[in-house]
Design a protein around this motif. Structure first.
Motif: not given
Length: 92
Positions: A51-77
């Protein structure tokens, strides 16, 4: 937000709040998923670290990524940024 529930005794599987130390992986938002999805992870770490890594990116850049958390939960921007803004976020 919890990790996979236990299949052994199923005791104490729900914890209140965000488990910042849960396992997570960073992915390109539309990487196709599929059976090799776990191999497509760009980085692995705790939920808080990613979360810290993605949040530190410029807005346009962070929209390219998702985080997949244990438990099969995908977090979008939007969810990533909401977690980064929480008062209990450990990596400010």
């Amino acid at each position: 937000m919890t990790d996979h529930p236990s299949t052994y005794s199923a005791d104490d599987t729900f914890r209140e709040g965000v488990q910042w130390d849960d396992r997570a992986s960073l992915h390109i938002a539309h990487d196709g998923q599929g059976i090799f999805d776990s191999m497509k992870g760009l980085r692995r770490g705790s939920l808080a670290e990613l979360v810290a890594q993605v949040a530190s990116m410029p807005e346009e850049e962070r929209r390219k990524y998702v985080i997949q958390k244990a438990g099969d939960h995908k977090l979008g921007n939007a969810e990533i940024m909401a977690l980064a803004a929480r008062d209990d976020f450990p990596l400010r």
